[in-house]
Design a protein around this motif. Structure first.
Motif, mmCIF file in Angstrom:
data_model
loop_
_atom_site.group_PDB
_atom_site.id
_atom_site.type_symbol
_atom_site.label_atom_id
_atom_site.label_comp_id
_atom_site.label_asym_id
_atom_site.label_seq_id
_atom_site.Cartn_x
_atom_site.Cartn_y
_atom_site.Cartn_z
ATOM 1 N N TYR A 128 0.839 -1.196 0.000
ATOM 2 C CA TYR A 128 0.000 0.000 0.000
ATOM 3 C C TYR A 128 0.872 1.243 0.000
ATOM 4 C CZ TYR A 128 1.181 0.558 4.917
ATOM 5 O OH TYR A 128 1.871 0.731 6.091
ATOM 6 N N GLY A 129 0.262 2.354 -0.368
ATOM 7 C CA GLY A 129 0.903 3.659 -0.298
ATOM 8 C C GLY A 129 -0.068 4.644 0.317
ATOM 9 N N ILE A 130 0.467 5.638 1.029
ATOM 10 C CA ILE A 130 -0.344 6.707 1.620
ATOM 11 C C ILE A 130 0.276 8.031 1.200
ATOM 12 C CG2 ILE A 130 -1.137 7.822 3.753
ATOM 13 C CD1 ILE A 130 -0.961 5.103 5.125
ATOM 14 N N TRP A 136 4.032 4.711 -7.662
ATOM 15 C CA TRP A 136 5.035 3.790 -7.136
ATOM 16 C C TRP A 136 4.839 2.351 -7.617
ATOM 17 C CZ3 TRP A 136 2.927 -0.078 -4.184
ATOM 18 C CH2 TRP A 136 1.651 0.158 -3.636
ATOM 19 N N PHE A 137 3.637 2.017 -8.044
ATOM 20 C CA PHE A 137 3.337 0.640 -8.438
ATOM 21 C C PHE A 137 3.469 0.413 -9.939
ATOM 22 C CE2 PHE A 137 -0.483 3.163 -7.819
ATOM 23 C CZ PHE A 137 -1.086 3.093 -9.067
ATOM 24 N N TYR A 153 -1.240 1.414 -16.372
ATOM 25 C CA TYR A 153 0.055 1.713 -15.771
ATOM 26 C C TYR A 153 1.130 0.739 -16.219
ATOM 27 C CZ TYR A 153 -2.545 4.800 -12.696
ATOM 28 O OH TYR A 153 -3.335 5.793 -12.208
ATOM 29 N N CYS A 154 0.719 -0.441 -16.680
ATOM 30 C CA CYS A 154 1.697 -1.487 -16.981
ATOM 31 C C CYS A 154 1.951 -1.688 -18.472
ATOM 32 C CB CYS A 154 1.244 -2.804 -16.349
ATOM 33 S SG CYS A 154 1.256 -2.737 -14.552
ATOM 34 N N ARG A 155 1.282 -0.936 -19.299
ATOM 35 C CA ARG A 155 1.495 -1.068 -20.739
ATOM 36 C C ARG A 155 2.972 -0.918 -21.060
ATOM 37 N NH1 ARG A 155 -2.386 2.363 -21.807
ATOM 38 N NH2 ARG A 155 -4.155 1.015 -21.785
#
Length: 158
Positions: A128-130, A136-137, A153-155
């Protein structure tokens, strides 16, 4: 930014939602979104709640912008808030008081991103991120493991 955290958080959050909405229309949807009030949605958010409360203080509720499930994997983007929609003052949170977070860097306030995996009957948050200031992912191992949930985001990374 602390004085205008709610406005800045909502503007940043709205931008993230707009990016996600625009990007997903161009992608073949290979995931489902749990309906509001559904048990699956409750299970996912309840798995995230202890992390949010540990870092942001209790109680919290979530404004969900994105929640996607594919099989036993899930991804979500939420804004943690106080019950009734009250903004969380990042400067007063436990994570800041422990010296683990600089509230001046939180462009989206209490915005959170999370990845879940289901094991048996239980969903667990695996990362997780806050208050993230970047995506970041958008890297490995997230794209290898969760790519169908975050194709925009992953293309080109898989």
């Amino acid at each position: 930014m602390i004085g205008t955290a709610r406005g800045a958080a909502l503007r940043g959050f709205a931008l993230g939602v707009a990016v996600m909405a625009g990007a997903t229309t161009a992608c073949a949807q290979d995931w489902t979104e749990p309906a509001r009030g559904s048990q699956l949605r409750r299970d996912l958010l309840d798995a995230l709640r202890p992390i949010a409360e540990w870092n942001l203080g209790a109680p919290v509720e979530f404004y969900v912008s994105t929640l996607r499930v594919r099989g036993d994997h899930a991804f979500g983007m939420v804004l943690a808030q106080r019950p009734g929609g009250g903004a969380i003052d990042m400067a007063q949170t436990p994570v800041v008081k422990r010296g683990e977070f600089d509230p001046e860097l939180a462009e989206v306030g209490a915005g959170m991103e999370a990845f879940w995996i289901k094991s048996g009957a239980m969903w667990s948050v695996v990362d997780y991120g806050i208050g993230s200031t970047d995506v970041w992912f958008q890297s490995e191992p997230f794209c290898a493991e969760f790519g169908p949930l975050i194709p925009e985001y992953c293309r080109g990374l898989r």
